[in-house]
Structures are given as structure tokens and as C-alpha cells.
Design a protein around this motif. Structure first.
Motif, PDB file in Angstrom:
ATOM      1  N   TYR A  44       0.821  -1.209   0.000  1.00 45.84           N
ATOM      2  CA  TYR A  44       0.000   0.000   0.000  1.00 45.84           C
ATOM      3  C   TYR A  44       0.858   1.263   0.000  1.00 45.84           C
ATOM      4  N   MET A  96       0.605   4.244  -2.668  1.00 48.73           N
ATOM      5  CA  MET A  96       0.255   5.611  -2.287  1.00 48.73           C
ATOM      6  C   MET A  96       1.288   6.623  -2.789  1.00 48.73           C
ATOM      7  N   ASP A 113      -4.027  11.590  -4.713  1.00 49.52           N
ATOM      8  CA  ASP A 113      -5.415  11.725  -4.286  1.00 49.52           C
ATOM      9  C   ASP A 113      -5.403  12.118  -2.820  1.00 49.52           C
ATOM     10  N   SER A 157      -7.668  13.126  -0.935  1.00 45.59           N
ATOM     11  CA  SER A 157      -8.830  12.752  -0.132  1.00 45.59           C
ATOM     12  C   SER A 157      -8.501  11.581   0.797  1.00 45.59           C
ATOM     13  N   TYR A 158      -7.515  10.787   0.433  1.00 45.15           N
ATOM     14  CA  TYR A 158      -7.121   9.655   1.284  1.00 45.15           C
ATOM     15  C   TYR A 158      -6.445  10.124   2.574  1.00 45.15           C
ATOM     16  N   ILE A 208      -9.007  10.262   5.727  1.00 44.44           N
ATOM     17  CA  ILE A 208      -9.647   9.072   6.290  1.00 44.44           C
ATOM     18  C   ILE A 208      -8.651   8.294   7.147  1.00 44.44           C
ATOM     19  N   GLN A 260      -6.559   5.050   8.710  1.00 46.48           N
ATOM     20  CA  GLN A 260      -5.776   3.969   8.106  1.00 46.48           C
ATOM     21  C   GLN A 260      -6.670   2.748   7.877  1.00 46.48           C
ATOM     22  N   GLN A 315      -9.940   2.703   7.300  1.00 41.05           N
ATOM     23  CA  GLN A 315     -10.801   2.966   6.151  1.00 41.05           C
ATOM     24  C   GLN A 315     -10.027   2.838   4.846  1.00 41.05           C
ATOM     25  N   LEU A 316      -8.821   3.361   4.832  1.00 36.43           N
ATOM     26  CA  LEU A 316      -7.990   3.282   3.635  1.00 36.43           C
ATOM     27  C   LEU A 316      -7.718   1.828   3.259  1.00 36.43           C
ATOM     28  N   ILE A 365     -10.618   0.205   1.630  1.00 34.33           N
ATOM     29  CA  ILE A 365     -10.769   0.644   0.237  1.00 34.33           C
ATOM     30  C   ILE A 365      -9.768  -0.074  -0.664  1.00 34.33           C
ATOM     31  N   LEU A 366      -8.542  -0.224  -0.175  1.00 38.81           N
ATOM     32  CA  LEU A 366      -7.478  -0.789  -1.005  1.00 38.81           C
ATOM     33  C   LEU A 366      -7.518  -2.314  -1.104  1.00 38.81           C
ATOM     34  N   TYR A 390      -6.951   0.984  -9.519  1.00 39.25           N
ATOM     35  CA  TYR A 390      -7.411   2.276  -9.013  1.00 39.25           C
ATOM     36  C   TYR A 390      -7.824   3.203 -10.171  1.00 39.25           C
TER      37      TYR A 390
END
Length: 90
Positions: free
Chosen positions: A9, A13, A18, A20-21, A24, A26, A28-29, A32-33, A81
Motif C-alpha cells: 500500500y 500511495m 489523491d 482525499s485519502y 480518512i 488507516q 478505512q484506507l 478501500i485498497l 485504481y
């Protein structure tokens, strides 16, 4: 020893912008990932390691991934992504 998903990850990243990440958590990220990672694992056909040998609940591969394998997975994450963004009608 094992390779945490977080290592992949972090590489991913570093390839995107982005912001917006950043807003949020860790946890939540990672939620998503994880779907992107699962799809990337399926597409990484020639990996020398058994990428199915992993624990999604702990976010860790049971094997040691090489730097190259981690980089390939991060590139595949990037593809996953970007694909919906490129396919969007706008």
C-alpha cells in the motif's frame, strides 16, 4: 517472516496524488485498497510466491515478497485504481 499489505500500500500511495485519502483513517484506507489488492493478486500470474497464502484479516502475506514483487503488486493496484476513473463517462 511475512510481508504486510501495508508495504504494498505504501508503494501504491507514493504513485497517486489523491489527497482525499489523507482525510480518512488507516483502517478505512485499507478497506478501500483491499479489493484492489485482491484483484491485483489474481492478475499477477507469474509470481514466484504463492500470493494465495495470506491472511486478509491481519493484512499480511504469509510469504516474504521481494522488492520486485511488491512493486509489481503496487503497479497492478494503480491499474485497478485508475481503471474506473478512465472508464467513467465524464
Amino acid at each position: 517472516m511475512a510481508t504486510p499489505y501495508e508495504d504494498v500500500y505504501e508503494r501504491f500511495m507514493g504513485k497517486i496524488y489523491d489527497y482525499s485519502y489523507l482525510k480518512i483513517s488507516q483502517e478505512q484506507l485499507e478497506s478501500i485498497l483491499l479489493p484492489y489488492l485482491k484483484t491485483s493478486i489474481v492478475k499477477f500470474k507469474k509470481c514466484r510466491q504463492n500470493l494465495k497464502d495470506r491472511d486478509d484479516s491481519y493484512g499480511v502475506f504469509s510469504v516474504d515478497l521481494t522488492e520486485e514483487e511488491q512493486e509489481i503488486l503496487s503497479q497492478l493496484l494503480l491499474v485497478e485504481y485508475l481503471t474506473p476513473k478512465l472508464n467513467h463517462s465524464d
